[in-house]
Design an enzyme around this catalytic site. Structure first.
Site, short mmCIF file in Angstrom:
data_model
loop_
_atom_site.label_atom_id
_atom_site.label_comp_id
_atom_site.label_asym_id
_atom_site.label_seq_id
_atom_site.Cartn_x
_atom_site.Cartn_y
_atom_site.Cartn_z
N ASP A 136 45.08 -37.58 50.34
CA ASP A 136 44.92 -38.95 50.10
C ASP A 136 44.18 -38.99 48.59
O ASP A 136 42.95 -38.30 48.39
CB ASP A 136 43.85 -39.42 51.20
CG ASP A 136 43.76 -40.76 51.37
OD1 ASP A 136 43.71 -41.41 50.02
OD2 ASP A 136 43.46 -41.46 52.23
N TYR A 142 44.73 -50.71 44.69
CA TYR A 142 43.81 -51.81 44.31
C TYR A 142 42.32 -51.23 43.85
O TYR A 142 41.66 -51.89 43.63
CB TYR A 142 43.82 -52.78 45.51
CG TYR A 142 43.47 -52.12 46.81
CD1 TYR A 142 42.32 -51.74 47.05
CD2 TYR A 142 44.28 -51.91 47.74
CE1 TYR A 142 41.93 -51.01 48.41
CE2 TYR A 142 44.13 -51.26 48.77
CZ TYR A 142 42.92 -50.84 49.07
OH TYR A 142 42.64 -50.29 50.41
N ARG A 197 27.21 -46.99 45.44
CA ARG A 197 28.40 -46.47 44.55
C ARG A 197 28.24 -47.25 43.28
O ARG A 197 28.41 -48.16 43.15
CB ARG A 197 29.55 -46.35 45.31
CG ARG A 197 29.69 -45.55 46.22
CD ARG A 197 30.91 -45.40 46.92
NE ARG A 197 31.74 -46.69 47.04
CZ ARG A 197 33.05 -46.67 47.69
NH1 ARG A 197 33.68 -45.53 47.92
NH2 ARG A 197 33.41 -47.94 47.74
C1 PLP Z 1 40.55 -47.07 50.56
C2 PLP Z 1 41.04 -46.20 51.26
C3 PLP Z 1 41.96 -46.33 52.05
C4 PLP Z 1 42.69 -47.76 52.16
O1 PLP Z 1 43.66 -47.89 53.08
P1 PLP Z 1 44.51 -49.13 53.29
O2 PLP Z 1 45.66 -48.99 54.14
O3 PLP Z 1 44.91 -49.67 51.91
O4 PLP Z 1 43.66 -50.15 53.70
C5 PLP Z 1 42.67 -45.23 52.94
N1 PLP Z 1 42.06 -44.07 52.79
C6 PLP Z 1 40.97 -43.64 51.95
C7 PLP Z 1 40.55 -42.39 51.61
C8 PLP Z 1 40.45 -44.66 51.06
O5 PLP Z 1 39.59 -44.60 50.38
#
Ligand code: PLP
Length: 427
Positions: free
Chosen positions: A212, A237, A387
Site C-alpha cells: 500500500d 489525493y 503530522r
Molecule cells: C489514505 C489511506 C487509504 C485510503 O483509502 P481510500 O479507499 O482512498 O479512502 C488506504 N490505506 C492507507 C494506508 C491510507 O493511508
C-alpha cells in the site's frame, strides 16, 4: 546522509533560493499566509489540475456522448494513460499501472485476485500499525472465503507502538501464509519499510506480496521493476494532489496478466471488443484488465493535471528535497522545541523515513487547534502525533522556520490550553 543546518531566518531564505523545485510552488493555490503542512491528507489544488478538470468539463459540454471518442479516444483510454504517468513515478512498466476505484476497492480487487487459500496456506499477513481500511477490507474478504479473521489474518505487532521490525515481519512468514499486505510508509510514524528485503523474503517462500503506497507515492521514489512485488495500491489525493476523493492507482506485476481479475467488470474487458457487449468476459492482459466500471472522468482529470507537475519535476528531485526539508525541520525541532515537550517520533535515517515529520507532544490535539488559529494547517493522529508534511513542490524552508517559531510560541504562551480535548468529526 549527514547534513548540517543553521538557525535563523536568513538561512531559511537562502535554502529557498537554492531550491531547484522552488518555481513549482506558483502552480499551486496556496492561501495567503497559510502554512499548509497537511499535504499527506489532502494535497493542494494546482492550476494544472484545475485546467484539466475545466477541459474535461468543456469536452463534456461540447460533445455529450462523443466525449469518449474525441481526441484519439483520450478519455476512453484515460485509466491507462494516467496509469502510464504514474508508472514513471514508481519505476514500473506503463501497462502495469492503471487508475481505478478507491484504494480500499483496489485492496478488495487485489485480495480477491490473489488470495487463493488452501488447507495449509490460508493466512493473510498484515501489521497492527496500518491504516484501518486495509484491515477492514482484508478481514471482510477472509470472511467471504469462509474463514475467521481471528485465525486467518495474522498480525505482526509493533514493539514500540511506532515502528515495525522487518525481522518480525520476516519471521511471521510461516508456511501457512498465502498473502502479505503492508504499507510502504506507516501513516503515523512515517517509517519507510525495507520493501526490497521483505519482498525478497516473501518471494523465497512463494508468498504473494502487495504494498500500500498511500503514504509514499509522490514522496518516495520506488523502483517496482527491481522490487518485483505482485501488486500495489495507492490513493492520488495525498502527496499526488489529485483532488478530494480522486481516483486511486493500481499496479499489477506483468507476470500476473493472465490471471483472472477477482472483481471483474466490463471496463476490464479487452478494449477492442468491449462495446460488442459480449457476455463472455475477455479481460485485458495488462493492468487495465483489473478495471471494473466506467472511469469517473471529472475526478481523473484532476489527477492528470497534477501528474503533469509531478512528472515534470521528477521523483528523484522531489525525494531529494523532501529528505532535505524534513531534515531541516527535524533540526529546528531538536534545537528549539525539545525543551518544550516536543519530540520527533519518526525514524531519522534517510532510508527509513517517508515524507512527513511525526511530531509528538502530550498535548498534540490541543496544539493542532492552536496551530489552526495561527493559520497553520497540520493534522493530528491519535494519540499524540502532529503530522507535519512539507510537500516538496509547494512548501518552503522559510515556512518551516516560521512553523517552528509558532510551535515554540504556542508552548511558551500556553496557547493550546484554551482548547478542548474533545475530538472533532474529521481531525
Ligand atoms: C489514505 C489511506 C487509504 C485510503 O483509502 P481510500 O479507499 O482512498 O479512502 C488506504 N490505506 C492507507 C494506508 C491510507 O493511508
Amino acid at each position: 546522509m549527514n547534513r548540517t543546518f543553521e538557525l535563523g531566518i536568513e538561512y531559511a531564505k537562502k535554502l529557498d533560493l537554492q531550491d531547484p523545485l522552488r518555481n513549482f510552488r506558483e502552480r499551486f493555490y496556496i492561501r495567503e499566509g497559510n502554512i499548509y503542512v497537511d499535504g499527506n491528507s489532502l494535497g493542494l489544488c494546482s492550476k494544472d489540475a484545475e485546467r484539466e478538470i475545466l477541459l474535461a468539463l468543456d469536452d463534456w459540454k461540447g460533445n455529450g456522448i462523443d466525449i469518449w471518442s474525441i481526441k484519439d479516444s483520450k478519455y476512453f483510454y484515460y485509466p491507462a494513460r494516467i496509469g502510464a504517468m504514474m508508472a514513471t513515478l514508481i519505476g514500473a512498466q506503463a501497462n502495469e499501472v492503471t487508475t481505478a476505484n478507491s484504494t480500499t476497492v483496489n485492496i478488495h480487487q487485489c485480495a480477491a485476485t490473489f488470495y487463493k487459500p488452501t488447507g495449509e496456506r490460508y493466512k493473510i499477513l498484515m501489521d497492527d500499525l496500518n491504516f484501518p481500511t486495509d484491515r477492514h477490507a482484508v478481514e471482510s474478504l477472509v470472511r467471504i472465503k469462509g474463514y475467521d479473521p481471528v485465525d486467518a489474518v495474522k498480525i505482526v505487532a509493533s514493539r514500540d507502538g511506532r515502528t515495525l521490525s522487518e525481522d518480525d515481519v520476516i519471521s511471521a512468514m510461516s508456511g501457512d501464509v498465502a498473502l502479505i499486505l503492508l504499507p510502504a510508509v506507516l501513516y503515523r510514524s512515517s517509517q519507510l519499510l525495507d520493501m526490497q528485503r521483505i519482498t525478497d523474503e516473501a518471494r523465497k517462500r512463494s508468498i504473494i506480496i502487495g504494498w500500500d503506497l498511500c503514504h509514499s507515492i509522490g514522496s518516495v521514489a520506488h523502483d517496482f521493476a527491481k522490487l518485483d512485488a505482485d501488486f500495489a495500491v495507492w490513493c492520488t489525493y495525498k502527496y499526488l494532489s489529485g483532488g478530494p476523493g480522486s481516483i486511486a492507482g493500481l499496479y499489477i506485476n506483468r507476470k500476473h496478466f493472465d490471471k483472472a481479475p477477482g472483481l471483474a467488470g466490463w471496463f476490464g474487458n479487452v478494449k477492442e471488443t468491449q462495446f460488442r457487449l459480449d457476455h463472455r468476459h475477455e479481460h485485458s492482459k495488462d493492468a487495465d484488465g483489473w478495471l471494473i466500471g466506467t472511469p469517473p472522468i471529472l475526478s481523473m482529470a484532476g489527477v492528470k493535471g497534477a501528474l503533469d507537475i509531478y512528472c515534470e519535476a521528477g521523483m528523484k528531485e522531489i525525494r531529494e528535497k523532501s529528505l532535505h526539508i524534513t531534515a531541516y525541520l527535524m533540526y529546528l525541532i531538536d534545537q528549539r522545541l525539545a525543551e518544550h515537550g516536543y519530540n520527533v517520533g519518526n525514524p531519522r535515517d534517510d532510508n527509513r523515513r517517508g515524507g512527513h515529520v511525526s511530531l509528538e507532544h502530550q498535548e498534540a490535539y490541543k496544539i493542532c487547534q492552536a496551530l489552526k488559529v495561527r493559520n497553520v494547517t497540520p493534522d493530528f493522529r491519535e494519540p499524540d502525533v502532529i503530522r507535519l508534511v512539507p510537500v516538496a513542490l509547494y512548501v518552503s524552508y522559510e515556512e518551516m522556520y516560521k512553523l517552528v517559531d509558532i510551535l515554540e510560541q504556542i508552548a511558551i504562551k500556553k496557547e493550546h490550553e484554551a482548547f478542548s480535548n474533545v475530538r472533532a468529526l474529521v481531525v
